[in-house]
Design an enzyme around this catalytic site. Structure first.
Site, PDB file in Angstrom:
ATOM      1  N   LYS A 130       0.783  -1.157  -0.051  1.00  0.00           N
ATOM      2  CA  LYS A 130       0.070   0.259   0.148  1.00  0.00           C
ATOM      3  C   LYS A 130       1.068   1.330  -0.239  1.00  0.00           C
ATOM      4  CE  LYS A 130      -3.687   1.727   2.658  1.00  0.00           C
ATOM      5  NZ  LYS A 130      -4.882   1.422   4.000  1.00  0.00           N
ATOM      6  N   SER A 167      -9.890   0.703   2.998  1.00  0.00           N
ATOM      7  CA  SER A 167      -9.287   2.537   2.122  1.00  0.00           C
ATOM      8  C   SER A 167      -7.820   1.321   1.315  1.00  0.00           C
ATOM      9  CB  SER A 167      -8.140   3.095   2.906  1.00  0.00           C
ATOM     10  OG  SER A 167      -7.448   2.122   3.505  1.00  0.00           O
ATOM     11  N   SER A 207      -9.658  -1.163   7.109  1.00  0.00           N
ATOM     12  CA  SER A 207      -8.811  -0.563   5.971  1.00  0.00           C
ATOM     13  C   SER A 207      -8.753  -1.890   5.007  1.00  0.00           C
ATOM     14  CB  SER A 207      -8.120   0.523   5.941  1.00  0.00           C
ATOM     15  OG  SER A 207      -9.165   1.577   5.684  1.00  0.00           O
TER      16      SER A 207
END
Lengths: 94, 470
Positions: free
Chosen positions: B76, B151, B175
Site C-alpha cells: 500500500k 482504504s 481498511s
C-alpha cells in the site's frame, strides 16, 4: 449538539485549512450530520481518570544514536526550499 | 486454483521455477489487467526489483531462502521504501520520495521478497472505497462498475486479479478487511502492537496496523510470520514476552455471534443469508454457535469517528509545506500553511481534520474525546470477558457487498456506516480476519469476519483454515 457556521470558521483557522464559500454549505451540512450521529456518546457516564492512570509513557534511554549530519542531506533533499543547509520559509510577519 | 506460497517456494527451491520467470509472469498479468482495474499507482524502480531478485537467487543458492524469497509483493502506498515514491494517494505527497525503509520493508527485504509495486488507496487511508485517492478509483475485479473497497482497495484488487500472490495494506477501522471482503480475498488486521508502524504514514496512531492480503489463510499467515515482531522504533510495539500469549487451553470451538448488533437497519438481505449459511456450515463441522451480547458495541462507530479524526488532526499537522511535500508559498509563513494544506488535501481528509479539530477543541473535548475514551475502555473490558466464553466473534465483514462507484460519495455518513462491523477490533486492539464466504446472485464476493482475543492470531488461523474447507 450541532456545529455552527461560526464554529466551522473557527476550527478551519485552527486546522490551517481554507474552505471556500462555495464548499462551505456542503461541508457544514456533512459535519452537522456526523456530529449529530456521534453525539449519542455525550450522555455516557464515567470518568477518564482511571483510563489515564492505566496508561504509561514509553521512553528510551536518552543517549545519542546518530552521528550529527548523517541524515541531513537526504532529509533536506525533500524540502521545497533550502539555502546553505537550512530550510527556507516565508517571512513570519509582513 | 492459484498456487500457495509454500507451493511456489517448493518449485523455486527445486529449480522447476526460476525467480526471474515468476516475477515476469506476474508483471505480465499486471500489464494486461491493471489498466482497467487501476490497483497500482506505480512500479518500484527497476534497480530495487533487480537487487531483490539477485538477493533471492543468492538465498536459494546458499540455503537461507524463506517462504517469501523470490515472491513478488505489492505494498500500500502509505508504507515507506527508501528511495522510492510514497504518495499516500495524496497530492500533498505526489512527488515525495521516502527517506528510509519501514520496518516491514526491512523485514521483507531481508526475507528476500520482491517488492514490485505501490498500491492505490484512499488518500492517507481515509475512506472505504479508494474513491478518495487523488489518482483515481480502483475498480472491483469482479465488476468494474463497483468499488474495490478501501482504504486498501489497490492491495486487495491486485491480489484478486492475480497480479501478485500477496500484498500489504493497513487497517485503521477496517481498511484491510473490508476491501478483502469486496474483492474475495483473505485480509488480516493484526493485534495492535504486533506489526511495527515505523514507516507507515500515521493516520490514527492508536488504531493503525499493517497487515497482509492473500488468496488463502495459509498465505496470509506466512506473510504475518515475517512482518510481525518487536521493533524498537515503534514505542507501542509488543515486547516478545507480550506476544502470542496462549492460555494453555485448547480451542473450545465456540463462536460468539452478536445477533442484535448484526440484525440492524441497512444490512443487506443477501449478506445476512450468507452469514447464517456460513454459521450453519460451522455448526455442522462441530463448532458451537453461541449468541452473545456486547452492550457497548452499538457505540463503537461513534467512538471510532471521534478518536480517529482526533488523531488524524494531530498526525496530519505535520504536512506544512515546509519540510517536505507540496508547497505553496503564501504571503507570510502562516498563510503558506493554509495554501499548501488546502491545495494538497482532498475533501475527505480536510473533513476529518476539521472533525478532529472540533472534537478536541476547548468546550467539546469533554463531551466527545473523553467520552469516547470512556466507552473505549468499557468495550475493551467487555471483549476480555466475552473471550473467556468464546474463541472468536463472528460477524459479516461488511453490511453490504461492493457498492457502485459514486454511490456513496455524496454522503460521508452513509460511507462511515459501512464500517460498523470492522471498527470494534481497532478500538479494542484485537486481531480480526476477513475470509471469502461465497458470492451474491450477481457474483460479488461476501466476507466472513472472525475476531479473536488480544494476540490470538493463532486462533484466527486455525478457525480460518477450517472455515475455508467448508
Amino acid at each position: 449538539m450541532s456545529i455552527t457556521l461560526e464554529e466551522l470558521d473557527n476550527i478551519s483557522t485552527l486546522a490551517r485549512i481554507d474552505i471556500t464559500s462555495v464548499e462551505k454549505p456542503k461541508m457544514l451540512a456533512d459535519m452537522q450530520a456526523i456530529v449529530e450521529y456521534i453525539s449519542e456518546i455525550n450522555s455516557v457516564k464515567g470518568s477518564v481518570d482511571t483510563i489515564i492512570n492505566s496508561h504509561h509513557n514509553i521512553t528510551r534511554e536518552d543517549v545519542v544514536t546518530h552521528t550529527t549530519g548523517d541524515t541531513t542531506e537526504v532529509l533536506l533533499s525533500e524540502a521545497p526550499s533550502i539555502e546553505n543547509g537550512y530550510v527556507k520559509v516565508e517571512q513570519v510577519f509582513k | 486454483m492459484q498456487k500457495t506460497l509454500k507451493q511456489l517456494h517448493e518449485e523455486l527451491k527445486s529449480g522447476t521455477l526460476t525467480v526471474d520467470d515468476l516475477v515476469s509472469s506476474y508483471k505480465k498479468v499486471i500489464n494486461e489487467k491493471d489498466g482497467e482495474i487501476h490497483a497500482l499507482l506505480g512500479m518500484y524502480s527497476d534497480s530495487l526489483v533487480a537487487s531483490q531478485i539477485t538477493k533471492a537467487k543468492e538465498m536459494f543458492a546458499n540455503g537461507t531462502a524463506t517462504v517469501l524469497t523470490g515472491i513478488p509483493i505489492v505494498l500500500k502506498d502509505n508504507i515507506l521504501v527508501k528511495g522510492e515514491y510514497a504518495t499516500g494517494a495524496s497530492k500533498i505527497l505526489e512527488n515525495y520520495v521516502a527517506t528510509y525503509d519501514a520496518t516491514v520493508v526491512t523485514r521483507l527485504k531481508e526475507a528476500g521478497a520482491i517488492l514490485l509495486a505501490r498500491a492505490n488507496m484512499d488518500e492517507f487511508a481515509m475512506g472505504g472505497s479508494t474513491e478518495n485517492s487523488a489518482f483515481g478509483v480502483t475498480k472491483n475485479p469482479y465488476d468494474l462498475t463497483k468499488v474495490s473497497g478501501g482504504s486498501s482497495g489497490g492491495s486487495a484488487a491486485v491480489v484478486a486479479y492475480g497480479g501478485v500472490p500477496v500484498s500489504l495494506g493497513s487497517d485503521t477501522g477496517g481498511s484491510i478487511r473490508q476491501p478483502a471482503s469486496f474483492c474475495g480475498v483473505v485480509g488480516l488486521k493484526t493485534t495492535y502492537g504486533d506489526v511495527s508502524r515505523y514507516g507507515l504514514m500515521a493516520m490514527g496512531s492508536s488504531l493503525d496496523q499493517i497487515g497482509p492480503f492473500g488468496k488463502s489463510v495459509e498465505d496470509v499467515e506466512e506473510v504475518y510470520k515475517i512482518i510481525s515482531g518487536y521493533d524498537v522504533h515503534d514505542s507501542t510495539s509488543l515486547k516478545d514476552g507480550e506476544r502470542g500469549i496462549k492460555n494453555e487451553e485448547q480451542i473450545k470451538k465456540v463462536i460468539g455471534v452478536p445477533r442484535d448488533f448484526i440484525n440492524r437497519d441497512g444490512i443487506d438481505k443477501e449478506v445476512i443469508t450468507n452469514f447464517n449459511e456460513s454459521l450453519e456450515k460451522l455448526k455442522k463441522s462441530g463448532y458451537l454457535i453461541k449468541d452473545i451480547t456486547i452492550p457497548n458495541l452499538e457505540k463503537a462507530l461513534s467512538v471510532y469517528y471521534i478518536i480517529m479524526p482526533a488523531e488524524v488532526s494531530s498526525n496530519l499537522a505535520r504536512y506544512d509545506g515546509i519540510r517536505y511535500g507540496l508547497s505553496r508559498g503564501g504571503e507570510t509563513s502562516i498563510r503558506s500553511y493554509f495554501e499548501s494544506r488546502t491545495a494538497g488535501f482532498g475533501e475527505e481528509v480536510r473533513r476529518r481534520i476539521l472533525l478532529g479539530t472540533y472534537v478536541l477543541s476547548s468546550g467539546y473535548y469533554d463531551a466527545y474525546y473523553n467520552k469516547a475514551n470512556i466507552v473505549r475502555a468499557m468495550l475493551t473490558e467487555e471483549f476480555v470477558k466475552i473471550f473467556k466464553d468464546v474463541d472468536v466473534i463472528a460477524t459479516p465483514t461488511s453490511p453490504v457487498p461492493a457498492f457502485g462507484i459514486g454511490e456513496k460519495t455524496k454522503d460521508p455518513l452513509a460511507m462511515y456506516l459501512a464500517d460498523i462491523f470492522t471498527v470494534p477490533a481497532n478500538i479494542v486492539g484485537v486481531p480480526a480476519i476477513s475470509i471469502p464466504s461465497g458470492k451474491t446472485e450477481k457474483g460479488l464476493p461476501f466476507g466472513m469476519q472472525f475476531t479473536a482475543a488480544h494476540t490470538r492470531e493463532d486462533v484466527l488461523f486455525t478457525i480460518g483454515k477450517d472455515f475455508e474447507k467448508l
